[in-house]
Write a protein that holds these residues in place. Structure first.
Motif, mmCIF file in Angstrom:
data_model
loop_
_atom_site.group_PDB
_atom_site.id
_atom_site.type_symbol
_atom_site.label_atom_id
_atom_site.label_comp_id
_atom_site.label_asym_id
_atom_site.label_seq_id
_atom_site.Cartn_x
_atom_site.Cartn_y
_atom_site.Cartn_z
ATOM 1 N N LYS A 46 0.830 -1.214 0.000
ATOM 2 C CA LYS A 46 0.000 0.000 0.000
ATOM 3 C C LYS A 46 0.857 1.254 0.000
ATOM 4 N N LEU A 47 2.210 1.075 -0.044
ATOM 5 C CA LEU A 47 3.096 2.244 0.085
ATOM 6 C C LEU A 47 2.849 3.285 -1.005
ATOM 7 N N ASP A 48 2.537 2.792 -2.245
ATOM 8 C CA ASP A 48 2.258 3.749 -3.326
ATOM 9 C C ASP A 48 0.800 4.214 -3.294
ATOM 10 N N THR A 49 -0.068 3.331 -2.865
ATOM 11 C CA THR A 49 -1.514 3.605 -2.918
ATOM 12 C C THR A 49 -1.963 4.708 -1.955
ATOM 13 N N VAL A 50 -1.194 4.851 -0.845
ATOM 14 C CA VAL A 50 -1.643 5.835 0.162
ATOM 15 C C VAL A 50 -1.783 7.236 -0.420
ATOM 16 N N PHE A 51 -1.061 7.523 -1.528
ATOM 17 C CA PHE A 51 -1.151 8.861 -2.127
ATOM 18 C C PHE A 51 -2.325 8.978 -3.103
ATOM 19 N N ASP A 52 -3.016 7.844 -3.376
ATOM 20 C CA ASP A 52 -4.177 7.911 -4.280
ATOM 21 C C ASP A 52 -5.308 8.696 -3.614
ATOM 22 N N PRO A 53 -6.007 9.508 -4.406
ATOM 23 C CA PRO A 53 -7.123 10.255 -3.828
ATOM 24 C C PRO A 53 -8.209 9.294 -3.329
ATOM 25 N N PHE A 54 -8.741 9.617 -2.215
ATOM 26 C CA PHE A 54 -9.835 8.875 -1.556
ATOM 27 C C PHE A 54 -9.415 7.525 -1.012
ATOM 28 N N PHE A 55 -8.086 7.288 -0.943
ATOM 29 C CA PHE A 55 -7.674 6.041 -0.284
ATOM 30 C C PHE A 55 -7.585 6.310 1.205
ATOM 31 N N THR A 56 -8.359 5.545 1.962
ATOM 32 C CA THR A 56 -8.341 5.712 3.420
ATOM 33 C C THR A 56 -8.659 4.389 4.084
ATOM 34 N N THR A 57 -8.056 4.221 5.270
ATOM 35 C CA THR A 57 -8.399 3.035 6.058
ATOM 36 C C THR A 57 -9.255 3.450 7.252
ATOM 37 N N LYS A 58 -9.478 4.739 7.281
ATOM 38 C CA LYS A 58 -10.260 5.238 8.442
ATOM 39 C C LYS A 58 -11.688 5.429 7.986
ATOM 40 N N LEU A 59 -12.392 4.349 7.825
ATOM 41 C CA LEU A 59 -13.741 4.413 7.274
ATOM 42 C C LEU A 59 -14.671 5.243 8.166
ATOM 43 N N GLY A 60 -15.351 6.155 7.568
ATOM 44 C CA GLY A 60 -16.301 7.010 8.306
ATOM 45 C C GLY A 60 -15.658 8.261 8.847
ATOM 46 N N GLU A 61 -14.323 8.175 9.107
ATOM 47 C CA GLU A 61 -13.649 9.333 9.704
ATOM 48 C C GLU A 61 -12.816 10.076 8.667
ATOM 49 N N GLY A 62 -12.062 9.340 7.878
ATOM 50 C CA GLY A 62 -11.135 9.999 6.946
ATOM 51 C C GLY A 62 -11.772 10.240 5.586
ATOM 52 N N THR A 63 -11.131 11.182 4.841
ATOM 53 C CA THR A 63 -11.613 11.471 3.488
ATOM 54 C C THR A 63 -10.743 10.799 2.448
ATOM 55 N N GLY A 64 -9.498 10.463 2.857
ATOM 56 C CA GLY A 64 -8.568 9.880 1.884
ATOM 57 C C GLY A 64 -8.002 10.918 0.940
ATOM 58 N N LEU A 65 -8.164 12.199 1.309
ATOM 59 C CA LEU A 65 -7.663 13.258 0.425
ATOM 60 C C LEU A 65 -6.387 13.903 0.966
ATOM 61 N N GLY A 66 -6.111 13.716 2.282
ATOM 62 C CA GLY A 66 -4.969 14.380 2.929
ATOM 63 C C GLY A 66 -3.666 14.171 2.180
ATOM 64 N N LEU A 67 -3.259 12.938 2.015
ATOM 65 C CA LEU A 67 -1.959 12.655 1.385
ATOM 66 C C LEU A 67 -1.967 13.026 -0.088
ATOM 67 N N SER A 68 -3.125 12.817 -0.738
ATOM 68 C CA SER A 68 -3.239 13.149 -2.150
ATOM 69 C C SER A 68 -3.010 14.644 -2.372
ATOM 70 N N ILE A 69 -3.701 15.471 -1.543
ATOM 71 C CA ILE A 69 -3.538 16.932 -1.671
ATOM 72 C C ILE A 69 -2.101 17.321 -1.325
ATOM 73 N N SER A 70 -1.543 16.672 -0.240
ATOM 74 C CA SER A 70 -0.164 16.984 0.158
ATOM 75 C C SER A 70 0.787 16.720 -1.005
ATOM 76 N N GLN A 71 0.580 15.591 -1.687
ATOM 77 C CA GLN A 71 1.468 15.250 -2.824
ATOM 78 C C GLN A 71 1.379 16.308 -3.922
ATOM 79 N N SER A 72 0.102 16.756 -4.228
ATOM 80 C CA SER A 72 -0.087 17.779 -5.258
ATOM 81 C C SER A 72 0.645 19.058 -4.882
ATOM 82 N N LEU A 73 0.523 19.443 -3.600
ATOM 83 C CA LEU A 73 1.131 20.706 -3.165
ATOM 84 C C LEU A 73 2.662 20.633 -3.260
ATOM 85 N N ILE A 74 3.222 19.538 -2.782
ATOM 86 C CA ILE A 74 4.683 19.395 -2.777
ATOM 87 C C ILE A 74 5.209 19.319 -4.217
#
Ligand code: ADP
Length: 656
Positions: A594-622
């Motif tokens: 899952k090391l590469d997948t974590v940066f995919d938009p909407f990938f989250t393991t925190k069902l109900g709590e997370g959006t899965g957008l945090g790392l994706s947006i961070s990657q775009s910004l960086i």
């Protein structure tokens, strides 16, 4: 190789092995025949000597008798008394070594002449000497027991003609008669020598014949006088010192000599051994063959000499043969050594040693030339092999280079393809998100406006609903924030374009302050390690958003307790200066797949709590700031996120 050598050996030795024995055989046969001829010639001359001796005795006897017959003494005695006559004859008999001597007056002589031709001849006025055979009765008439001397008992003899006779009582006599012419007295003087047992006679012959040591030494030479086929005088021994008187001649010799009247010159069996023999037939006064004169010598020593000569020749031949083999092989070695050397060289070459050479510098013959030629060819082969190998190596290197280039190009293609897919995906998501966000913004604005209207309209009456209204405000603010985030994600370009340089150390420190309440919820220890780093070009707000997102994710992963290591240090990549910010937690880490997948938009393991957008947006910004964000699992466990940003310029900012 062995067979060629064998063939050459056979070729070289064949003449020796085949022709030499043939030549030897021919030579030996010729030599043997010559040798036999010499022996026969020898015995022939021996026989002639014996014959001449017998003839001389006969002549001498005749001459002596004639001398007596013509002597005055005889004429005188003849007229005297009987006693004087007897004494005269006895004396003369002894002087002349005769066995009998007597005078026959003419009338008596005429009577005896009918029986003895020698007497008849004498009557006719001529002296004559012949060999005659006297019967026992004839001999008995003479004084001196001539009949007893003559009698010889017969001895059974091997190879003789079988005979029933027990003894030979006849006598062989040298019979001489000489005419006597005296006044008033005509007659014949008769004398004779009995040859039976006349050992003086035979020994003299033997001594005369076998003067030389070759044929006559130590009883090898023998002489015999035969009456018919019976040995009546001989020096052939039956045993030691027992003469073979009474033995008889072999049937073969008897047939040839006595029967056919030939002179025998050949080997013959004599008494008990083989002799090189000469037999001469003896005739009496009637011309009848009545006996034989024999000389001969033992064949055995000559056979032994022949045999030893044969053996010598054979031994010499064997020695020559035995020597020839090794000598030939030694000579052949000179031929085969280079051939074996060449075989060895070819074997080594066959096993892959192309440096093998014959190097037969000394050999200038045909084989040496072949070896040198082979070496030349091997030089060429080795040279070509070397060049081929070099080409092969070069080719391999080129293939490897091309393969590496291809692999690199392929990887680039794959990553470009992935980026393309991702860009496509993001573009579509962005569009949808932007549309949805706009659609949400309007109703949200209406809700917020109407809440404000309600609050203003109710005034103080709104107090009991204050809590609900505040809740509506909060939720509307939250909706706005989410929509803002979505829009930022969907259309990042609208928010880009930050040109100022920024020092990261204070930005990171501010973030820690901002998340203090989050950290305080559990027992989370934060270790910061901030080194002086160059300034970077990024929106500080966006940088804060990224760092806070990472800290919150780490805290969420660690749960109640843990340690967060935060490190800021300068780091160059691909020849470019830059800054690396690393956040390492002690949480469970990220599953490897899952090391590469974590940066995919909407990938989250925190069902109900997370959006899965945090790392994706961070990657775009960086990425927009020209940097890279990567995730990995730390060696000691836990996840580690690293942000690398290129340095804005060479100016360095120190931590404040
Ligand atoms: P969210 O936090 O809303 O799920 P993120 O994009 O920030 O969305 O994170 C995506 C996923 O990455 C998380 O759901 C989590 O499974 C994983 N993740 C992020 N940070 C960590 C971390 N520090 N440790 C373990 N997993 C993490």
């Amino acid at each position: 190789m062995t067979t060629v050598r064998l063939r050459l050996l056979v070729l070289a030795l064949a003449p020796l092995v085949l022709l030499m024995p043939l030549l030897l055989l021919l030579g030996m046969t010729r030599w043997t025949s010559d040798y036999d001829k010499v022996l026969i010639a020898n015995v022939e001359s021996d026989l002639r000597i014996a014959e001449q001796y017998l003839a001389r005795i006969m002549t001498a006897t005749g001459d002596e008798l004639k001398g007596v017959a013509e002597s005055a003494e005889f004429a005188q005695v003849l007229g005297e008394d009987r006693n004087a006559e007897t004494a005269f004859f006895r004396r003369k008999r002894d002087e002349l070594a005769l066995d009998f001597l007597y005078y026959l007056p003419e009338e008596n002589a005429i009577e005896d002449a009918a029986r003895w031709p020698v007497i008849a001849t004498a009557l006719n006025g001529r002296s004559d000497t012949q060999i005659d055979i006297f019967a026992a009765g004839d001999l008995a008439r003479f004084p001196g027991d001539l009949a007893g001397r003559a009698r010889i008992d017969l001895i059974d003899t091997e190879a003789a003609v079988p005979s029933a006779r027990m003894a030979e009582d006849r006598g062989m006599v040298v019979h001489a008669a000489s005419p006597v012419h005296l006044a008033g007295q005509e007659g014949v003087l008769v004398g004779g020598i009995l040859l039976n047992r006349n050992l003086d006679f035979i020994d003299t012959i033997n001594a005369l014949v076998y003067l030389n040591a070759v044929t006559g030494g130590d009883r090898q030479g023998t002489a015999t006088l035969f009456l018919d086929d019976v040995r009546v005088s001989t020096n052939v021994r039956l045993f030691e010192d027992v003469r073979a008187l009474g033995t008889r001649v072999s049937a073969v010799v008897r047939g040839a000599v006595l029967g056919d009247g030939k002179t025998w010159l050949d080997r013959a069996f004599v008494v008990n051994d083989w002799y090189i023999s000469g037999y001469l037939p003896l005739t009496d006064s009637y011309g009848e063959r009545v006996g034989m004169l024999y000389v001969g010598f033992l064949e055995a020593p000559f056979t032994a000499a022949k045999r030893s000569a044969y053996l010598w020749m054979m031994a010499a031949f064997a020695a020559v043969l035995a020597l020839s083999g090794p000598v030939f092989l030694w000579l052949a070695k000179g031929i085969f050594a280079p051939l074996e050397r060449m075989t060895q060289t070819m074997r080594r070459v066959g096993q892959g040693d192309l440096s093998a050479r014959n190097a037969l510098t000394g050999a200038r013959d045909e084989i040496g030339q072949v070896a040198a030629h082979l070496d030349d060819l091997l030089d060429q082969v080795q040279d070509r092999d070397r060049r081929l190998r070099a080409w092969a190596d070069e080719l391999n290197q080129r293939v490897e280079e091309r393969t590496a280039e291809l692999r690199e190009a392929n990887e680039k293609l794959e990553s470009t393809y992935r980026q393309l897919v991702m860009s496509e995906k993001l573009a579509s998501i962005g569009e949808i998100t932007a549309g949805v966000a706009h659609e949400i913004n309007n109703p949200v604005a209406v809700i917020q406006g109407n809440v404000d209207v309600i609050r203003e309209t109710l005034g103080a009456d709104a107090a009991p609903l204050q809590t609900e209204l505040n809740l509506i405000d909060q939720q509307v603010t939250r909706i706005s924030a989410i929509v803002g985030k979505l829009l930022k994600f969907a259309r990042p370009s609208e928010f880009s374009g930050y040109d100022e340089t920024v020092a990261l150390a204070p930005v990171v420190s501010d973030c820690l302050v901002l998340v203090e309440h989050v950290l305080a919820k559990g027992d989370i220890q934060v270790d910061t390690h901030i080194e002086p780093v160059p300034a970077v070009r990024i929106d500080p707000g966006e940088m804060q958003q990224v760092v806070i997102n990472l800290i919150v994710n780490a805290v969420q992963a660690m749960g109640d307790a843990g340690r967060l290591d935060l490190t800021l240090r300068p780091e160059g990549r691909e020849g470019r200066e830059g800054v690396c910010l690393s956040l390492r937690d002690t949480g469970p880490g990220i599953p490897t797949d899952k090391l590469d997948t974590v940066f995919d938009p909407f990938f989250t393991t925190k069902l109900g709590e997370g959006t899965g957008l945090g790392l994706s947006i961070s990657q775009s910004l960086i990425q927009r700031a020209g940097g890279i964000i990567t995730a990995r699992n730390a060696d000691g466990g836990g996840a580690e996120f690293r942000i690398w940003l290129p340095a804005a310029d060479q100016a360095r900012f120190t931590a404040q």
